[in-house]
Motif scaffolding. Structure first.
Motif, PDB file in Angstrom:
ATOM      1  N   THR A   1       0.817  -1.216   0.000  1.00  0.00           N
ATOM      2  CA  THR A   1       0.000   0.000   0.000  1.00  0.00           C
ATOM      3  C   THR A   1       0.854   1.272   0.000  1.00  0.00           C
ATOM      4  OG1 THR A   1      -0.105   0.068   2.420  1.00  0.00           O
ATOM      5  CG2 THR A   1      -1.803  -1.213   1.270  1.00  0.00           C
TER       6      THR A   1
ATOM      7  N   ASP B   1      -3.804  -3.706  -7.390  1.00  0.00           N
ATOM      8  CA  ASP B   1      -4.685  -3.518  -8.549  1.00  0.00           C
ATOM      9  C   ASP B   1      -4.338  -4.447  -9.713  1.00  0.00           C
ATOM     10  OD1 ASP B   1      -5.768  -1.559  -6.992  1.00  0.00           O
ATOM     11  OD2 ASP B   1      -4.773   0.101  -8.025  1.00  0.00           O
TER      12      ASP B   1
ATOM     13  N   LYS C   1      -1.913   6.954 -18.272  1.00  0.00           N
ATOM     14  CA  LYS C   1      -2.497   6.746 -16.942  1.00  0.00           C
ATOM     15  C   LYS C   1      -1.633   7.355 -15.844  1.00  0.00           C
ATOM     16  CE  LYS C   1      -5.102   2.582 -18.125  1.00  0.00           C
ATOM     17  NZ  LYS C   1      -5.352   1.153 -17.823  1.00  0.00           N
ATOM     18  N   VAL C   2      -0.359   7.533 -16.136  1.00  0.00           N
ATOM     19  CA  VAL C   2       0.530   8.204 -15.185  1.00  0.00           C
ATOM     20  C   VAL C   2       1.270   9.307 -15.931  1.00  0.00           C
ATOM     21  CG1 VAL C   2       0.853   6.194 -13.705  1.00  0.00           C
ATOM     22  CG2 VAL C   2       2.391   6.560 -15.621  1.00  0.00           C
TER      23      VAL C   2
ATOM     24  N   ASP D   1       6.270  11.057 -13.154  1.00  0.00           N
ATOM     25  CA  ASP D   1       6.144  10.052 -12.103  1.00  0.00           C
ATOM     26  C   ASP D   1       7.246   8.999 -12.205  1.00  0.00           C
ATOM     27  OD1 ASP D   1       3.909  11.203 -10.956  1.00  0.00           O
ATOM     28  OD2 ASP D   1       2.521  10.124 -12.262  1.00  0.00           O
TER      29      ASP D   1
ATOM     30  N   PRO E   1       4.561   3.323  -6.932  1.00  0.00           N
ATOM     31  CA  PRO E   1       3.373   2.999  -6.120  1.00  0.00           C
ATOM     32  C   PRO E   1       3.121   1.491  -6.096  1.00  0.00           C
ATOM     33  CG  PRO E   1       2.695   3.732  -8.296  1.00  0.00           C
ATOM     34  CD  PRO E   1       4.199   3.722  -8.308  1.00  0.00           C
TER      35      PRO E   1
ATOM     36  N   LYS F   1       0.814  -0.157  -4.472  1.00  0.00           N
ATOM     37  CA  LYS F   1      -0.609  -0.517  -4.492  1.00  0.00           C
ATOM     38  C   LYS F   1      -1.110  -0.704  -5.931  1.00  0.00           C
ATOM     39  CE  LYS F   1      -5.161   0.995  -2.855  1.00  0.00           C
ATOM     40  NZ  LYS F   1      -5.818   0.905  -4.164  1.00  0.00           N
ATOM     41  N   THR F   2      -0.729   0.196  -6.799  1.00  0.00           N
ATOM     42  CA  THR F   2      -1.178   0.115  -8.193  1.00  0.00           C
ATOM     43  C   THR F   2      -0.744  -1.198  -8.828  1.00  0.00           C
ATOM     44  OG1 THR F   2      -1.038   2.508  -8.399  1.00  0.00           O
ATOM     45  CG2 THR F   2      -1.066   1.246 -10.443  1.00  0.00           C
ATOM     46  N   HIS F   3       0.464  -1.614  -8.546  1.00  0.00           N
ATOM     47  CA  HIS F   3       1.018  -2.779  -9.224  1.00  0.00           C
ATOM     48  C   HIS F   3       0.691  -4.092  -8.514  1.00  0.00           C
ATOM     49  CE1 HIS F   3       3.333   0.664 -10.681  1.00  0.00           C
ATOM     50  NE2 HIS F   3       3.550  -0.045 -11.785  1.00  0.00           N
TER      51      HIS F   3
ATOM     52  N   LYS G   1       4.196   3.920  -1.269  1.00  0.00           N
ATOM     53  CA  LYS G   1       5.043   4.392  -2.358  1.00  0.00           C
ATOM     54  C   LYS G   1       6.483   4.460  -1.855  1.00  0.00           C
ATOM     55  CE  LYS G   1       1.681   7.218  -4.911  1.00  0.00           C
ATOM     56  NZ  LYS G   1       1.385   8.563  -5.454  1.00  0.00           N
TER      57      LYS G   1
ATOM     58  N   HIS H   1       3.512   1.427 -19.768  1.00  0.00           N
ATOM     59  CA  HIS H   1       3.467   2.889 -19.715  1.00  0.00           C
ATOM     60  C   HIS H   1       3.613   3.539 -21.082  1.00  0.00           C
ATOM     61  CE1 HIS H   1       3.338   3.290 -15.335  1.00  0.00           C
ATOM     62  NE2 HIS H   1       4.078   2.192 -15.324  1.00  0.00           N
TER      63      HIS H   1
END
Length: 708
Positions: free
Chosen positions: A497, A515, A549-550, A554, A508, A510-512, A499, A542
């Motif tokens: 959760t 999700d 999306k990013v 980032d 991040p 959490k994203t990877h 970064k 990406h």
């Protein structure tokens, strides 16, 4: 004939030389004798001042040999050992001559010579201006003016207070143990001076990165957080520097009782030091007990700022100590905890005073582990790590103990049946070893070394299964289910959760992980590589389906820092003129989901700028790369020097920090990054030039130290 003779005699009388008066003849001889004697005295003074003459005495040979090997081996003995000035020279010669005459007549020689060299003798060569320049001594930045011009502990020091006249075979060399006596001398309450004993009082500059048993440890992070040095560097000071009365009677001939009364009535600490340190040269260690100050590996020494040894012995907490060291189990190779390898002390985790698990019946006080202590070093989110470890160990220990009970029951049944063959004996040993491992994890509290404890429990289960098979040929061995030692259940709790900063990317998890369902090893190496990042899949998402999306910044944070003009060391903030443009204004192929090429990027320049502007990008790159090439050569030289001199035991912290900053700036503007903000790139190159200048100055200082 007679007349002729008379005339001749008269001629002789007239022509014979007239003799000078006697007093004149005596004066001439006296002057000649004085000149000869003066020449003899000068020659004698010169000869008797030479090291060869001084070394002719047996007792002086060790001093002469140490002088030959010292940095003062071209300085005549009398230059230092006599006060400056002709009359002082004559006085010294007269005094020494009397002493040697007595020795010659009596045949009795001194067992040990003791000389006192004045500050004035030293200042004949070492001028005040050069002494005011800070010096590097064994990794410590040292200031002569702070020690000679200011009172230290209300004591006035002399040059030879620190520069001993004969130290371990060396001449006029500093023995750092004298420094330790002053800096770490404890008072009557065993308390040390908080300023003089503070690490940063002497260690002004420390390495930003250090190597610990093959792992790179980011020292700078803990320095920035204000972590107490003694959280890891424990037991670095040994001894109190106390003065034992027995030392006094080694030099003073008064009767012991009378001397004690005299000291008690008339003398204070200031009086002792005035007589022994300021007025005369007495080595500190002749009165004070020695204090040792060095890096040691002793993280289980239990140091809570009180005398724990009143109740605790070396055998106390032996189980946890051995578990922490990763030794003592059966069937598993030694495996020290990573915190042990980093020299983390017991008191770094056991920070809360409370009642132990057995209550006050066993002990009045215990020091409990707090999750907050984990956060202090590892950052937010680690405070639940200990409880999770304890649950994992409880489950693993319960499983291993259950199988051990079954194996012990099988042994008991076999014993009742009269079995005592070789297989039975092997089973007995296996069950005993399994019981040892399980008990060791329980007594040693396995969370002190989680990975080692889990391997011990798994090995114990495998041993019991092997024993069961030896006792019963028809036994179907049960598989040993290993505890999944993943990144998140061992250390990185709730990492999915959070970064984290990875290179130039604020990644991040959490994203990877949550999700998208990635596993840790999709991007990181295994435990052997300890989380080494390996980004091979980023571009597929990406710059493909996930494009947009990013934001570009980032991931490409170094480029973002270059454009913002504030990412490097030593350069003024210089934002790029195009800082407000979107990256895709130039990187048009990215927006189209295509691989980017330099030609297409450069071609976009003339869409906004005048014709020919596209050539500037190539000129900027050439300018940057040409400068970087020379600076990288310097960085390589610094790196080589650091490696070579570290191998010789030299402290290379200052040059190491220069190299880290230089390489970080080079990394920022290397490749094609610098062209995004040529003005800031030039600022960083100028900052690099200053870093290189500082590095070269340090190199010259190191060379002088080697030469001396």
């Amino acid at each position: 004939m007679d007349e002729t003779r008379k005339e001749a005699e008269g001629f002789e009388e007239e022509t014979a030389p007239q003799k000078s008066p006697r007093w004149k003849r005596l004066l001439k001889w006296a002057v000649a004798g004085f000149v000869v004697m003066l020449l003899l005295v000068v020659v004698m003074f010169e000869v008797t001042s030479s090291p060869e003459f001084c070394g002719s005495c047996h007792n002086m040979r060790p001093y002469i040999e140490s002088w030959k090997a010292s940095s003062h081996n071209e300085v005549n003995c009398a230059t230092c050992h006599y006060e400056p000035g002709f009359m002082n020279y004559v006085k010294g010669k007269f005094t020494d001559g009397q002493a040697h005459l007595v020795i010659f007549i009596t045949g009795k020689n001194r067992g040990r010579y003791h000389a006192e060299i004045s500050n004035a003798s030293c200042l004949q060569c070492h001028d005040r201006e050069s002494l005011n320049t800070p010096k590097e001594f064994k990794g410590v930045t040292f200031s002569h003016s702070n020690h000679l011009d200011n009172l230290r502990r209300n004591k006035k020091l002399r040059c030879v207070t620190c520069h001993g006249q004969l130290v371990q075979g060396e001449h006029l060399t500093v023995d750092e143990r004298d420094c330790f006596i002053c800096h770490f001398k404890a008072d009557e309450k065993a308390q040390r001076d908080p300023v003089l004993s503070n690490c940063r009082t002497c260690h002004l500059e420390v390495p930003l990165e250090i190597q610990v048993d093959g792992h790179t440890f980011h020292h700078g992070r803990y320095l920035e957080d204000g972590t107490d040095c003694t959280s890891c560097h424990v037991g670095i000071v040994q001894g109190q520097g106390a003065v034992n009365f027995d030392r006094c009677v080694e030099c003073h001939s008064e009767k012991e009782r009378a001397l004690k009364e005299l000291i008690a009535e008339k003398f204070t600490s200031e009086t002792y030091h005035l007589n022994h340190v300021t007025n005369h040269k007495v080595e500190c260690w002749r009165c004070h007990e020695m204090i040792e100050h060095e890096m040691v590996r002793n993280p289980t020494s239990i140091d809570f700022g009180r005398n724990c040894t009143v109740c605790h012995t070396d055998e106390q907490h032996l189980g946890p100590r051995e578990m922490y060291r990763g030794t003592g189990g059966v069937g598993v190779p030694d495996m020290p905890s990573k915190m042990f390898m980093a020299n983390v002390d017991c008191a770094s985790c056991h920070v809360k005073e409370g009642v132990g698990q057995y209550g006050s019946h066993a002990t009045d006080v215990a020091f409990l582990t707090m999750g907050a202590a984990c956060n202090a070093c590892h950052g937010e989110g680690y405070d639940g790590m200990l409880h999770r470890w304890q649950k994992i160990l409880h489950d693993a220990e319960t499983a291993a103990s259950g199988r051990l009970l079954e194996a012990e029951k099988a042994l008991f049944d076999a014993q009742k049946s009269g079995h005592s063959n070789e297989a039975y004996q092997q089973a007995v040993k296996l069950v005993g070893d399994a019981g040892h491992n399980i008990k060791f994890v329980r007594v040693g509290k396995g969370h002190h070394n989680m990975e080692y404890a889990l391997k011990l429990l798994q090995t114990a289960q495998a041993m019991t299964e092997e024993a069961m098979g030896l006792l019963n040929n028809t036994y179907a061995k049960q598989p040993v289910e290993p505890v999944e030692m993943t990144c998140t259940n061992l250390c990185h709790s709730e990492m999915e959760t959070r970064k984290v900063r990875l290179g130039s990317v604020n990644y991040p998890h959490k994203t990877h992980i949550v999700d998208l369902g990635f596993s840790c090893t999709d991007c990181h190496g295994g435990m052997d590589e300890h989380g080494k990042s390996n980004f091979t899949m980023c571009g597929e998402c990406h710059h493909g389906e996930g494009q947009g999306k990013v934001g570009c910044a980032d991931c490409h944070q170094d480029v973002a820092g270059i454009i913002a003009g504030d990412a490097g060391y030593g350069a003024a903030k210089t934002p790029a003129p195009m800082k407000d443009l979107d990256c895709t204004n130039c990187h048009t192929q990215i927006a189209a989901g295509q691989s980017t090429t330099d030609d297409v990027i450069v071609a976009t320049c003339v869409e906004c700028h005048e014709a020919g502007y596209d050539k500037k990008v190539g000129e900027w790159m050439d300018e940057i790369q040409k400068s970087l090439a020379a600076q990288r050569d310097k960085a390589a030289l610094f790196r080589k020097t650091i490696a070579e001199r570290k191998a010789m035991g030299m402290n290379m912290t200052k040059l190491g920090n220069v190299l880290l900053r230089l390489e970080r700036n080079n990394e920022l503007i290397g490749g094609k990054n610098g062209q995004h903000n040529i003005d800031y790139a030039r600022e960083l190159l100028a900052a690099n030039a200053k870093l290189i200048e500082k590095g070269e100055m340090l190199m010259r200082d190191y060379a002088k130290e080697m030469g001396s």
